[in-house]
Design a protein around this motif. Structure first.
Motif, PDB file in Angstrom:
ATOM      1  N   THR A 130     -78.633 137.447 -27.116  1.00 60.14           N
ATOM      2  CA  THR A 130     -78.290 138.631 -26.323  1.00 60.14           C
ATOM      3  C   THR A 130     -77.371 138.252 -25.175  1.00 60.14           C
ATOM      4  OG1 THR A 130     -80.247 138.393 -24.883  1.00 60.14           O
ATOM      5  CG2 THR A 130     -80.483 139.816 -26.822  1.00 60.14           C
ATOM      6  N   THR A 132     -74.863 140.551 -21.859  1.00 60.03           N
ATOM      7  CA  THR A 132     -74.642 141.822 -21.192  1.00 60.03           C
ATOM      8  C   THR A 132     -73.464 141.695 -20.237  1.00 60.03           C
ATOM      9  OG1 THR A 132     -75.642 143.456 -19.690  1.00 60.03           O
ATOM     10  CG2 THR A 132     -76.379 141.186 -19.463  1.00 60.03           C
ATOM     11  N   THR A 219     -76.646 144.675 -30.579  1.00 57.73           N
ATOM     12  CA  THR A 219     -77.740 143.840 -30.098  1.00 57.73           C
ATOM     13  C   THR A 219     -78.352 144.448 -28.829  1.00 57.73           C
ATOM     14  OG1 THR A 219     -76.155 142.368 -28.955  1.00 57.73           O
ATOM     15  CG2 THR A 219     -76.802 141.771 -31.200  1.00 57.73           C
ATOM     16  N   TYR A 220     -78.295 143.763 -27.722  1.00 52.45           N
ATOM     17  CA  TYR A 220     -79.041 144.130 -26.517  1.00 52.45           C
ATOM     18  C   TYR A 220     -78.647 145.499 -25.973  1.00 52.45           C
ATOM     19  CZ  TYR A 220     -80.891 143.505 -21.757  1.00 52.45           C
ATOM     20  OH  TYR A 220     -81.568 143.639 -20.560  1.00 52.45           O
ATOM     21  N   GLN A 225     -80.608 148.540 -31.606  1.00 51.69           N
ATOM     22  CA  GLN A 225     -80.630 147.070 -31.535  1.00 51.69           C
ATOM     23  C   GLN A 225     -80.887 146.460 -32.923  1.00 51.69           C
ATOM     24  OE1 GLN A 225     -82.289 146.266 -27.057  1.00 51.69           O
ATOM     25  NE2 GLN A 225     -83.858 146.742 -28.575  1.00 51.69           N
ATOM     26  N   LEU A 228     -80.260 142.604 -33.754  1.00 57.50           N
ATOM     27  CA  LEU A 228     -80.836 141.556 -32.921  1.00 57.50           C
ATOM     28  C   LEU A 228     -81.375 140.404 -33.765  1.00 57.50           C
ATOM     29  CD1 LEU A 228     -82.838 143.243 -30.025  1.00 57.50           C
ATOM     30  CD2 LEU A 228     -81.044 141.519 -29.788  1.00 57.50           C
ATOM     31  N   THR A 235     -85.989 143.827 -24.817  1.00 54.50           N
ATOM     32  CA  THR A 235     -85.487 144.547 -25.991  1.00 54.50           C
ATOM     33  C   THR A 235     -86.586 145.404 -26.603  1.00 54.50           C
ATOM     34  OG1 THR A 235     -85.968 142.745 -27.558  1.00 54.50           O
ATOM     35  CG2 THR A 235     -83.816 142.713 -26.453  1.00 54.50           C
TER      36      THR A 235
END
Length: 269
Positions: A130, A132, A219-220, A225, A228, A235
């Motif tokens: 993950t 961001t 993903t995140y 999600q 993932l 999550t």
């Protein structure tokens, strides 16, 4: 990848911290997911034990991992997750190290091979499950402005020699220190980039996503999600939110880079 990379040995280091509500359930969740999802590549499993209030609590934790082939590592419970990883490194002899935190839950077959294959790609220095764009500048002005691309440290892999270099000289005394290590101007991600290497999010699809493509990774905090590779407490919490709540937290992570369709949800799990 080079022949030298192909021959490198691999370690998985799981942090079993004996503190916090439900920590035994976290250990059981990790173990069940580890057994249910073959790693797809030979590796040595290590378990870091730290933070147990009593000897009996430690022994109960060991029972959860009984039957697994692993080596135990002891660290002090003074420097949070990153500090424990750094303190454990002298006990790890493998060339590549994958770190998983207490809340990790593996979600895909061949998860470790997917991480390592991407790490072995030319110019890659660190991979994670993950990442961001989030900035904590509202918490402390020492954080970079948004967008602030960084890998989250819940599940990540890098070469041991790079881990020794980038973990070095971090002062870890407070929780805020760990936030700076994950997403500050001198974060782990930034230290790897300073080596002339890049970072990738790796999805369950086996693809490595460069930072510009993270919002399309699934993903995140993105959609359901569904892509993932490894879940964690954040999550899993995201999946319990209403669609409106997901929009709010997705905006904190990705800002205007995410089209509304990415965070629409048809069902909650």
């Amino acid at each position: 990848m080079t022949d030298r990379d192909e021959g490198q040995s691999v370690a998985v280091v799981y942090l079993a911290r004996g503190q916090g509500a439900g920590y035994r359930e976290s250990f059981e969740r990790f173990r069940e997911s580890y057994e249910a999802h073959p790693a797809g590549i030979a590796h040595q499993l290590y378990v870091i034990f730290k933070g147990y209030p009593t000897r009996s609590a430690r022994e109960e934790a060991e029972q959860i991992f009984s039957g697994l082939a692993y080596s135990a590592i002891e660290t002090e419970d003074l420097r949070y997750d990153i500090g424990a990883y750094a303190d454990a490194l002298p006990s790890v002899s493998e060339d590549i190290v994958c770190f998983l935190n207490t809340y990790s839950e593996i979600a895909s077959r061949s998860w470790l091979r997917k991480l390592i294959d991407n790490l072995r790609s030319p110019g890659v220095g660190i991979v994670g499950a993950t990442g961001t764009y989030e900035s904590l500048r509202t918490l402390n002005r020492g954080f970079p402005d948004f967008p602030n691309p960084h890998l989250r440290t819940n599940a990540m892999a890098l070469r041991r020699r790079h881990a020794e270099e980038v973990f070095a000289n971090y002062a870890i005394g407070t929780k805020l220190d760990t936030f700076f290590i994950e997403s500050g101007v001198d974060s782990l991600t930034q230290r790897v980039l300073s080596l002339g290497l890049t970072c990738l999010i790796v999805g369950a699809d086996g693809r490595g996503y460069a930072p510009d493509h993270w919002p399309q990774s699934g993903t995140y905090r993105l959609g359901s999600q569904e892509n993932l590779l490894v879940h964690d407490n954040y999550t899993r919490e995201f999946l319990t939110l209403t669609p409106d709540e997901r929009l709010t937290v997705a905006a904190a992570s990705w800002g205007g880079s995410v089209p509304p369709s990415v965070v629409e949800v048809d069902t909650l799990r």
